[in-house]
Design a protein around this motif. Structure first.
Motif, PDB file in Angstrom:
ATOM      1  N   SER A 115       2.153   7.702  -6.354  1.00  0.00           N
ATOM      2  CA  SER A 115       1.287   8.837  -6.685  1.00  0.00           C
ATOM      3  C   SER A 115       1.869  10.145  -6.153  1.00  0.00           C
ATOM      4  O   SER A 115       1.754  11.194  -6.795  1.00  0.00           O
ATOM      5  CB  SER A 115      -0.120   8.612  -6.130  1.00  0.00           C
ATOM      6  OG  SER A 115      -0.097   8.459  -4.722  1.00  0.00           O
ATOM      7  N   HIS A 148     -14.411   1.564  -1.410  1.00  0.00           N
ATOM      8  CA  HIS A 148     -13.964   2.140  -2.673  1.00  0.00           C
ATOM      9  C   HIS A 148     -13.764   3.647  -2.465  1.00  0.00           C
ATOM     10  O   HIS A 148     -14.605   4.308  -1.839  1.00  0.00           O
ATOM     11  CB  HIS A 148     -14.986   1.886  -3.765  1.00  0.00           C
ATOM     12  CG  HIS A 148     -15.348   0.447  -3.925  1.00  0.00           C
ATOM     13  ND1 HIS A 148     -14.556  -0.444  -4.628  1.00  0.00           N
ATOM     14  CD2 HIS A 148     -16.398  -0.271  -3.456  1.00  0.00           C
ATOM     15  CE1 HIS A 148     -15.101  -1.637  -4.591  1.00  0.00           C
ATOM     16  NE2 HIS A 148     -16.226  -1.562  -3.888  1.00  0.00           N
ATOM     17  N   TRP A 150      -7.627   9.292  -9.306  1.00  0.00           N
ATOM     18  CA  TRP A 150      -7.821   7.872  -9.600  1.00  0.00           C
ATOM     19  C   TRP A 150      -8.766   7.273  -8.559  1.00  0.00           C
ATOM     20  O   TRP A 150      -9.142   7.938  -7.586  1.00  0.00           O
ATOM     21  CB  TRP A 150      -6.486   7.131  -9.629  1.00  0.00           C
ATOM     22  CG  TRP A 150      -5.861   6.853  -8.300  1.00  0.00           C
ATOM     23  CD1 TRP A 150      -5.877   5.677  -7.607  1.00  0.00           C
ATOM     24  CD2 TRP A 150      -5.117   7.781  -7.480  1.00  0.00           C
ATOM     25  NE1 TRP A 150      -5.191   5.811  -6.425  1.00  0.00           N
ATOM     26  CE2 TRP A 150      -4.714   7.078  -6.328  1.00  0.00           C
ATOM     27  CE3 TRP A 150      -4.759   9.113  -7.610  1.00  0.00           C
ATOM     28  CZ2 TRP A 150      -3.985   7.680  -5.310  1.00  0.00           C
ATOM     29  CZ3 TRP A 150      -4.020   9.719  -6.605  1.00  0.00           C
ATOM     30  CH2 TRP A 150      -3.645   9.011  -5.475  1.00  0.00           C
ATOM     31  N   GLU A 151      -9.151   6.039  -8.785  1.00  0.00           N
ATOM     32  CA  GLU A 151     -10.007   5.320  -7.851  1.00  0.00           C
ATOM     33  C   GLU A 151      -9.317   4.030  -7.440  1.00  0.00           C
ATOM     34  O   GLU A 151      -8.561   3.443  -8.222  1.00  0.00           O
ATOM     35  CB  GLU A 151     -11.376   4.998  -8.481  1.00  0.00           C
ATOM     36  CG  GLU A 151     -12.213   6.234  -8.764  1.00  0.00           C
ATOM     37  CD  GLU A 151     -13.589   5.878  -9.309  1.00  0.00           C
ATOM     38  OE1 GLU A 151     -13.938   4.670  -9.288  1.00  0.00           O
ATOM     39  OE2 GLU A 151     -14.313   6.786  -9.759  1.00  0.00           O
ATOM     40  N   GLU A 152      -9.596   3.623  -6.212  1.00  0.00           N
ATOM     41  CA  GLU A 152      -9.015   2.378  -5.738  1.00  0.00           C
ATOM     42  C   GLU A 152      -9.911   1.760  -4.670  1.00  0.00           C
ATOM     43  O   GLU A 152     -10.780   2.435  -4.101  1.00  0.00           O
ATOM     44  CB  GLU A 152      -7.614   2.606  -5.175  1.00  0.00           C
ATOM     45  CG  GLU A 152      -7.571   3.425  -3.904  1.00  0.00           C
ATOM     46  CD  GLU A 152      -6.161   3.540  -3.346  1.00  0.00           C
ATOM     47  OE1 GLU A 152      -5.221   3.241  -4.091  1.00  0.00           O
ATOM     48  OE2 GLU A 152      -6.026   3.919  -2.167  1.00  0.00           O
ATOM     49  N   SER A 153      -9.679   0.474  -4.422  1.00  0.00           N
ATOM     50  CA  SER A 153     -10.426  -0.240  -3.386  1.00  0.00           C
ATOM     51  C   SER A 153      -9.443  -0.743  -2.341  1.00  0.00           C
ATOM     52  O   SER A 153      -8.285  -1.056  -2.652  1.00  0.00           O
ATOM     53  CB  SER A 153     -11.197  -1.418  -3.995  1.00  0.00           C
ATOM     54  OG  SER A 153     -12.083  -0.961  -5.006  1.00  0.00           O
ATOM     55  N   VAL A 166       2.203   2.144  -3.382  1.00  0.00           N
ATOM     56  CA  VAL A 166       1.199   2.802  -4.237  1.00  0.00           C
ATOM     57  C   VAL A 166       1.101   4.281  -3.881  1.00  0.00           C
ATOM     58  O   VAL A 166       1.077   5.156  -4.760  1.00  0.00           O
ATOM     59  CB  VAL A 166      -0.177   2.112  -4.079  1.00  0.00           C
ATOM     60  CG1 VAL A 166      -1.266   2.909  -4.813  1.00  0.00           C
ATOM     61  CG2 VAL A 166      -0.127   0.693  -4.595  1.00  0.00           C
ATOM     62  N   ARG A 219       0.828  -1.201   0.000  1.00  0.00           N
ATOM     63  CA  ARG A 219       0.000   0.000   0.000  1.00  0.00           C
ATOM     64  C   ARG A 219       0.864   1.254   0.000  1.00  0.00           C
ATOM     65  O   ARG A 219       0.592   2.226  -0.712  1.00  0.00           O
ATOM     66  CB  ARG A 219      -0.917   0.017   1.226  1.00  0.00           C
ATOM     67  CG  ARG A 219      -1.857  -1.148   1.316  1.00  0.00           C
ATOM     68  CD  ARG A 219      -2.911  -1.120   0.239  1.00  0.00           C
ATOM     69  NE  ARG A 219      -3.725   0.079   0.302  1.00  0.00           N
ATOM     70  CZ  ARG A 219      -4.254   0.675  -0.739  1.00  0.00           C
ATOM     71  NH1 ARG A 219      -4.053   0.189  -1.949  1.00  0.00           N
ATOM     72  NH2 ARG A 219      -4.995   1.749  -0.595  1.00  0.00           N
ATOM     73  N   SER A 254      -9.303  12.069  -0.122  1.00  0.00           N
ATOM     74  CA  SER A 254      -9.831  10.751  -0.472  1.00  0.00           C
ATOM     75  C   SER A 254     -11.283  10.665  -0.017  1.00  0.00           C
ATOM     76  O   SER A 254     -11.575  10.836   1.163  1.00  0.00           O
ATOM     77  CB  SER A 254      -9.000   9.652   0.201  1.00  0.00           C
ATOM     78  OG  SER A 254      -9.511   8.381  -0.108  1.00  0.00           O
TER      79      SER A 254
END
Length: 327
Positions: free
Chosen positions: A133, A159, A146-149, A129, A126, A181
């Motif tokens: 960014s 989500h 962006w989108e993430e889960s 990631v 994690r 977020s």
């Protein structure tokens, strides 16, 4: 007597002079008070006063200072109350601000977060990631979205829609990045439910269309009728066959009237489908009566060399019904 009057006259003149000076001072004092009341101090008009620069507006400065403090307090309150994760990192990736929403979702306290990097707070995958960014934002100087889960400490899959952008000071110097977020789990669930509902509606519509395109009607014991309207392609012909065979079994039918009055064109494909249907119905011990053959269609069937010898034909649906009911 004249000598005695001279001092008194001189004293009277002095008193009048003093009164005149006092009156002048009063006027000047009143003017000064008016100037102070307008917050525009100006002493340049006083006799003997040197020229001076105007004094700063102390009250105005205090008001501006108070307004600035209030704006900062309001901004802090907005960030803290916002229903989204809000955080700021310096250029080295250390957290220098995080709101309560961020702390609640991560299950951490500010003392645990302050001055730490993602690799010190989260699992390595994690953190990698997050770092990627951050690097993109700092390198490009642009906002990224962006989108993430992710599975949060409470064990639920969530989500998120993420936004990161660079922060600069008044001189344009890069100071770090800000991240926001937003939990969009409820929206994603609603979208999934909507997708499933749409799929269900499509299936229901398709079933309705199939029923409409291949209607099956029992008109007497052991007799069913299927009127066809519109063009018959390979897919529809297959549905006709399936519906007829199921209907024969369900209604224990020995006679099947297939009416093609509403079929505008009969080509090789349709002719073959009719023959195939008749053969399949015959295997179930039933008989097909084909009705509604128009002259043009009859000519087409002859030209195609279609063998309809195993099928009983009648010109109209009424004559077909009369045929099966008379027997």
């Amino acid at each position: 007597m004249a000598e005695d009057d001279t001092p008194r006259d001189a004293l009277q003149r002095d008193n009048e002079t003093l009164r005149a000076q006092n009156e002048q001072l009063r006027r000047e004092l009143a003017e000064l008070r008016q100037a102070l009341a307008r917050r525009e101090p100006d002493t340049s008009s006083l006799p003997g006063s040197p020229q001076r620069a105007a004094c700063p507006d102390a009250d105005g400065e205090l008001r501006r200072e108070h307004a600035m403090r209030r704006a900062v307090d309001l901004l802090r309150a907005v960030v803290e109350a916002a229903p989204m994760m809000f955080f700021v990192k310096d250029t080295e990736g250390r957290y220098i601000l995080a709101n309560g929403y961020f702390l609640r979702w991560t299950g951490l306290t500010w003392d645990q977060v302050a001055g730490k990097t993602d690799h010190e707070l989260f699992p390595r995958d994690r953190a990698d990631v997050f770092l990627a960014s951050d690097s993109e934002t700092l390198t490009t100087g642009r906002t990224i979205e962006w989108e993430e889960s992710a599975v949060l400490p409470d064990g639920q899959l969530r989500h998120f829609a993420l936004l990161k952008f660079p922060i600069r000071d008044a001189s344009g110097e890069l100071q770090g990045i800000c991240g926001i977020s937003t939990d969009i789990s409820s929206s994603r669930r609603a979208e999934e439910e909507n997708r499933l509902l749409q799929a269900e509606i499509i299936r229901a519509q398709e079933m309705s269309l199939r029923a409409l395109s291949t209607p099956l009607m029992p008109i007497a014991k052991g007799v069913i009728v299927m009127p066809l309207i519109g063009n018959v392609d390979q897919r529809r012909a297959q549905r006709v066959l399936e519906t007829l065979l199921t209907g024969i079994v369900t209604h224990e039918a020995g006679k099947v009237i297939l009416d093609i009055t509403g079929v505008p064109v009969v080509d090789t494909e349709v002719a073959n489908a009719l023959l195939k249907t008749a053969q399949a119905v015959k295997l179930l011990g039933a008989t097909v009566i084909l009705t509604g053959i128009q002259p043009k269609i009859a000519q087409t069937l002859v030209d195609l060399g279609a063998d309809l010898s195993s099928i009983i034909t009648r010109a109209t649906l009424e004559s077909g019904i009369a045929h099966v009911l008379d027997r």
